[in-house]
Motif scaffolding. Structure first.
Motif, PDB file in Angstrom:
ATOM      1  N   LYS A  34       0.841  -1.211   0.000  1.00 15.79           N
ATOM      2  CA  LYS A  34       0.000   0.000   0.000  1.00 15.79           C
ATOM      3  C   LYS A  34       0.874   1.259   0.000  1.00 15.79           C
ATOM      4  O   LYS A  34       0.428   2.317  -0.421  1.00 15.79           O
ATOM      5  N   SER A  35       2.079   1.134   0.508  1.00 11.94           N
ATOM      6  CA  SER A  35       2.981   2.283   0.589  1.00 11.94           C
ATOM      7  C   SER A  35       3.896   2.379  -0.633  1.00 11.94           C
ATOM      8  O   SER A  35       4.799   3.218  -0.653  1.00 11.94           O
ATOM      9  N   TYR A  78      -5.314  -7.186   5.953  1.00 13.61           N
ATOM     10  CA  TYR A  78      -6.579  -6.778   6.560  1.00 13.61           C
ATOM     11  C   TYR A  78      -7.652  -7.793   6.143  1.00 13.61           C
ATOM     12  O   TYR A  78      -7.569  -8.360   5.049  1.00 13.61           O
ATOM     13  N   ARG A 145      -8.395  -2.232  15.462  1.00 13.03           N
ATOM     14  CA  ARG A 145      -8.518  -3.248  14.407  1.00 13.03           C
ATOM     15  C   ARG A 145      -8.974  -4.564  15.019  1.00 13.03           C
ATOM     16  O   ARG A 145     -10.156  -4.807  15.171  1.00 13.03           O
ATOM     17  N   TYR A 175       0.392  -5.432  14.802  1.00 15.66           N
ATOM     18  CA  TYR A 175       0.882  -4.148  14.278  1.00 15.66           C
ATOM     19  C   TYR A 175       0.811  -3.091  15.383  1.00 15.66           C
ATOM     20  O   TYR A 175      -0.272  -2.631  15.735  1.00 15.66           O
ATOM     21  N   GLY A 231       5.271  -4.909  13.389  1.00 14.19           N
ATOM     22  CA  GLY A 231       5.782  -3.593  13.112  1.00 14.19           C
ATOM     23  C   GLY A 231       5.504  -2.927  11.798  1.00 14.19           C
ATOM     24  O   GLY A 231       4.700  -3.366  10.989  1.00 14.19           O
ATOM     25  N   THR A 233       7.532   0.836   9.638  1.00  9.58           N
ATOM     26  CA  THR A 233       8.756   1.632   9.471  1.00  9.58           C
ATOM     27  C   THR A 233       9.265   2.211  10.797  1.00  9.58           C
ATOM     28  O   THR A 233      10.463   2.198  11.065  1.00  9.58           O
ATOM     29  N   GLY A 251       6.790  -0.346   4.704  1.00 11.84           N
ATOM     30  CA  GLY A 251       6.282   0.265   3.481  1.00 11.84           C
ATOM     31  C   GLY A 251       6.762   1.697   3.333  1.00 11.84           C
ATOM     32  O   GLY A 251       7.497   2.044   2.416  1.00 11.84           O
ATOM     33  N   SER A 252       6.390   2.538   4.296  1.00 11.55           N
ATOM     34  CA  SER A 252       6.611   3.979   4.144  1.00 11.55           C
ATOM     35  C   SER A 252       8.078   4.378   4.037  1.00 11.55           C
ATOM     36  O   SER A 252       8.412   5.379   3.390  1.00 11.55           O
TER      37      SER A 252
HETATM   38  C1  LIG Z   1      -0.847  -4.122   9.273  1.00 15.17           C
HETATM   39  C2  LIG Z   1       0.242  -3.142   8.979  1.00 15.17           C
HETATM   40  N1  LIG Z   1       1.514  -3.509   9.147  1.00 15.17           N
HETATM   41  C3  LIG Z   1       2.520  -2.674   8.911  1.00 15.17           C
HETATM   42  C4  LIG Z   1       2.289  -1.381   8.490  1.00 15.17           C
HETATM   43  C5  LIG Z   1       3.488  -0.501   8.333  1.00 15.17           C
HETATM   44  O1  LIG Z   1       3.596   0.148   7.161  1.00 15.17           O
HETATM   45  P1  LIG Z   1       4.546   1.413   7.014  1.00 15.17           P
HETATM   46  O2  LIG Z   1       5.923   0.932   7.012  1.00 15.17           O
HETATM   47  O3  LIG Z   1       4.090   1.958   5.689  1.00 15.17           O
HETATM   48  O4  LIG Z   1       4.271   2.357   8.115  1.00 15.17           O
HETATM   49  C6  LIG Z   1       0.979  -0.947   8.299  1.00 15.17           C
HETATM   50  C7  LIG Z   1       0.698   0.430   7.895  1.00 15.17           C
HETATM   51  O5  LIG Z   1      -0.333   0.999   8.077  1.00 15.17           O
HETATM   52  C8  LIG Z   1      -0.081  -1.850   8.558  1.00 15.17           C
HETATM   53  O6  LIG Z   1      -1.380  -1.503   8.395  1.00 15.17           O
END
Ligand SMILES: Cc1ncc(COP(=O)(O)O)c(C=O)c1O
Length: 383
Positions: A34-35, A78, A145, A175, A231, A233, A251-252
């Motif tokens: 998603k990121s 999800y 969640r 998470y 976790g 980022t 992701g981010s």
């Molecule tokens: C389930 C889940 N895991 C991990 C992440 C971490 O993603 P990011 O590295 O983009 O913050 C997210 C981001 O919302 C998430 O929903």
């Protein structure tokens, strides 16, 4: 170049991928698609280091799309409910010999997937989402969640899965958004930063204990998990220290949008952004651009606005912000800008940028070396 356009700076992206691989310690990294929202960027990151294994995707249709592109080990982060999408995905994964894992947090989820899996005679893999948020008097620190906050709640679900011929518990996920996604080094907010860091320290200990308890219970029931996911980022420093964790989702950090500029423990490089065009000058110290108002999702606040990035020193006007069709900016003295010049912006969040653009110009050094399609550029719109 015609504007607006979006770009990814490959030199900075590669530097971020390499820094993240190092920060992972001895854990694997699952990439949060998603990121990223571009198949070519996903491929580039996965190919950059052996630590990158598997993708956390965000819908069943997206997982099917990534399967078609050859990706494997797809964890849908999800719960999904649409029957035909789940059935189609189960069949596509089985036909291609690939792993798809569905997220669940209730017996209702398990039985829904079980029914669909049994109907087509395919075993479905699931991951149990454990809530990692913290509740303190007057403050819920984390996201809403999963309802599963302790082993006592997880146990009946795991027992139900064990009874099922059609469902396999492949992993668990927790998470800890309050650690991974909450900035703790925001400029000018000394007291707030100190409180957040204190809450994070407390929460890190609680999260580790909760995960440990659930893992112990699962082991006692004789289930062997393929992965334990934690976790994001912002939590690498703590997630990698937990013995039971096998992989961290990131992701981010790859594009590193503005919301990730304010953490005490790390700073990645701004690898993605977009440019809009100056079309008028309302005053000698201002320019106005065409478009630019790509707001980020989440609780509404100024931090969700995109930020002018280059040339340095330009600022949004508080009364207008970044607009749907017009974005005025105040210019610092000494910066000479003409109609038709680009203003570069960074988005507050990572992958959402790609929903606005069909492609990313991939830059290395001073050169555009490739054009990477975004999901949108491939005609896809998952969320
Ligand atoms: C389930 C889940 N895991 C991990 C992440 C971490 O993603 P990011 O590295 O983009 O913050 C997210 C981001 O919302 C998430 O929903």
């Amino acid at each position: 170049m015609p504007k607006p356009f979006a770009y990814v700076n490959l030199d900075l992206l590669d530097a971020n991928s390499s820094a993240i691989a190092t920060a992972a310690g001895n854990k694997r990294i699952r990439i949060a698609s998603k990121s990223i929202r571009s198949v070519e960027v996903l491929r580039r990151i996965i190919g950059s280091h052996e630590v990158y294994q598997g993708v956390m995707c965000y819908t069943a249709r997206e997982a099917a799309f990534l399967l078609k592109h050859g990706f494997d080990d797809l964890l849908i982060g999800y719960p999904v409910w649409d029957k035909s999408e789940i059935s189609n995905l189960l069949q596509a994964a089985a036909a291609n010999g690939r792993i798809i894992v569905f997220m669940i947090d209730s017996i209702q989820h398990v039985e829904h997937i079980e029914q669909l899996a049994a109907a087509i005679g395919i075993e479905a893999f699931v991951c149990l989402d454990i809530d990692m948020s913290a509740s303190y008097p007057g403050l819920h620190f984390g996201v809403r969640r999963s309802p599963i906050t302790a082993w006592a709640q997880a146990k009946p679900i795991v027992e139900r899965i064990i009874q099922s011929k059609w469902i396999r518990l492949d992993g668990i996920m927790g998470y800890e958004a309050q650690i991974a996604g909450v900035a703790d080094d925001t400029k000018g907010q000394f007291l707030k930063n100190a409180i957040i860091r204190q809450l994070k320290r407390k929460s890190i200990r609680e999260v580790a204990m909760r995960r440990e308890e659930v893992l112990e219970g699962i082991k006692e029931l004789g289930v062997q998990l393929r992965f334990v996911n934690a976790g994001g980022t912002g939590s690498m420093d703590s997630s990698r220290l937990e013995r039971g964790v096998t992989e961290i989702t990131i992701g981010s950090g790859f594009y590193s949008p503005t919301l990730f500029d304010h953490y005490e423990g790390f700073r990645y490089l701004p690898a993605a952004g977009y440019a809009v065009e100056i079309v008028r000058k309302p005053r000698s110290d201002m320019v106005t651009c065409l478009g630019g108002g790509y707001m980020a999702s989440g609780a509404v606040g100024a931090d969700k606005a995109p930020q002018p990035y280059l040339p340095e020193g330009l600022t949004l006007l508080s009364l207008e912000g970044a607009g749907e069709v017009q974005t005025p900016l105040r210019c610092p003295s000494g910066v000479a800008l003409a109609l038709g010049d680009p203003i570069f912006f960074r988005h507050a969040k990572a992958g959402e940028l790609c929903e606005r653009f069909p492609k990313l110009y991939a830059i290395s050094g001073e050169t555009i070396v490739a054009e990477y399609l975004t999901y949108r550029g491939e005609g896809e719109c998952f969320l």
